[in-house]
Design a protein around this motif. Structure first.
Motif, short mmCIF file in Angstrom:
data_model
loop_
_atom_site.label_atom_id
_atom_site.label_comp_id
_atom_site.label_asym_id
_atom_site.label_seq_id
_atom_site.Cartn_x
_atom_site.Cartn_y
_atom_site.Cartn_z
N ASN A 81 0.73 -1.21 0.01
CA ASN A 81 -0.06 0.03 -0.04
C ASN A 81 0.84 1.09 -0.19
O ASN A 81 1.67 1.40 1.04
N ALA A 82 0.83 2.06 -1.07
CA ALA A 82 1.71 3.15 -1.13
C ALA A 82 1.35 4.12 -0.05
O ALA A 82 2.32 4.77 0.60
N ALA A 83 0.29 4.42 0.25
CA ALA A 83 -0.26 5.47 1.39
C ALA A 83 0.30 5.07 2.58
O ALA A 83 1.01 6.14 3.26
N ASP A 84 0.36 3.68 3.06
CA ASP A 84 0.74 3.39 4.48
C ASP A 84 2.33 3.28 4.44
O ASP A 84 2.75 3.84 5.42
N ALA A 85 2.88 2.99 3.10
CA ALA A 85 4.27 3.19 3.13
C ALA A 85 4.80 4.57 3.15
O ALA A 85 5.92 5.01 3.67
N ALA A 86 4.06 5.44 2.53
CA ALA A 86 4.61 6.83 2.83
C ALA A 86 4.64 7.27 4.03
O ALA A 86 5.49 8.05 4.57
N ASP A 87 3.35 7.08 5.07
CA ASP A 87 3.50 7.30 6.10
C ASP A 87 4.29 6.75 7.18
O ASP A 87 5.07 7.50 7.80
N LEU A 88 4.76 5.49 6.77
CA LEU A 88 5.80 4.72 7.72
C LEU A 88 6.92 5.32 7.19
O LEU A 88 7.92 5.47 8.23
N ALA A 89 7.34 5.52 6.34
CA ALA A 89 8.63 6.31 5.67
C ALA A 89 8.91 7.72 6.56
O ALA A 89 10.08 7.79 7.04
N GLN A 90 7.84 8.53 6.45
CA GLN A 90 7.89 9.78 7.39
C GLN A 90 8.05 9.37 8.83
O GLN A 90 8.86 10.15 9.46
N ASP A 91 7.34 8.53 9.24
CA ASP A 91 7.52 8.14 10.79
C ASP A 91 8.68 7.56 11.14
O ASP A 91 9.33 7.76 12.03
N THR A 92 9.51 6.91 10.19
CA THR A 92 10.83 6.50 10.34
C THR A 92 11.92 7.59 10.48
O THR A 92 12.56 7.81 11.46
N PHE A 93 11.49 8.72 9.72
CA PHE A 93 12.47 9.85 9.95
C PHE A 93 12.09 10.67 11.07
O PHE A 93 13.05 11.35 11.85
N MET A 94 10.85 10.59 11.27
CA MET A 94 10.46 11.25 12.73
C MET A 94 11.07 10.73 14.13
O MET A 94 11.52 11.43 14.93
N ARG A 95 10.95 9.42 13.92
CA ARG A 95 11.70 8.97 15.06
C ARG A 95 13.18 8.90 15.03
O ARG A 95 13.77 9.29 16.20
#
Length: 167
Positions: A33-47
């Protein structure tokens, strides 16, 4: 914490510029899922931005994948909890179904309790869930877990303490 201990923003920015596209693709393949992937990619950098330590990644993609892997596990665990909650709601009479705001609060609470209970040993978690959710008497829990009733009581106190006062 001093500013020196935090990872420099330019270090994270460099990681982001060089590897965000790769990480997004890596997550998309795992999630489908591209939308969930984009969210988790952003969350990775936020972490990474929230870390209190330097990032000295010799293998940046392996490092990012490790951080993202934890987020993916949390994502799927949350999805399981949400699905179980929706199934429980579907079994309720319409008059007893809570409004959207209450459902969101309950779901967040369930996810947080699950996260806190993951920090205790499996036997402690099992005893607590059997007692609290299934209403199993302590003596029966003791028999099922092959421990004493006093141990079950200690387990219940430990789990309750973890739920109310996490470390």
């Amino acid at each position: 914490m001093s500013a020196v201990e935090r990872p420099p923003v330019d270090e994270i920015q460099s990681l982001y510029i060089a590897h965000h596209g790769w990480l997004n693709g890596w997550l998309r393949r795992r999630l489908g899922n591209a939308a969930d992937a984009a969210d988790l990619a952003q969350d990775t950098f936020m972490r990474l931005l929230a870390r209190d330590a330097q990032i000295a990644a010799r293998e940046p993609r392996a490092f990012l994948a490790t951080v993202a892997h934890g987020l993916v596990a949390n994502f799927f665990r949350r999805r399981q909890i949400e699905q179980a909650y929706l199934e429980a709601l579907a079994a309720l009479p319409v008059a007893h179904v809570p409004d959207l705001e209450t459902r969101a609060i309950v779901l967040e609470t369930l996810v947080e309790m699950d996260r806190r209970l993951q920090a205790v040993p499996p036997a402690v978690r099992s005893a607590f869930l059997m007692f609290q959710l299934d209403g199993v008497p302590q003596a029966e829990i003791a028999a099922q877990l092959a421990v004493s009733v006093a141990t079950v009581q200690r387990y219940l106190v430990k789990a309750l303490h973890q739920c109310c006062f996490p470390a």
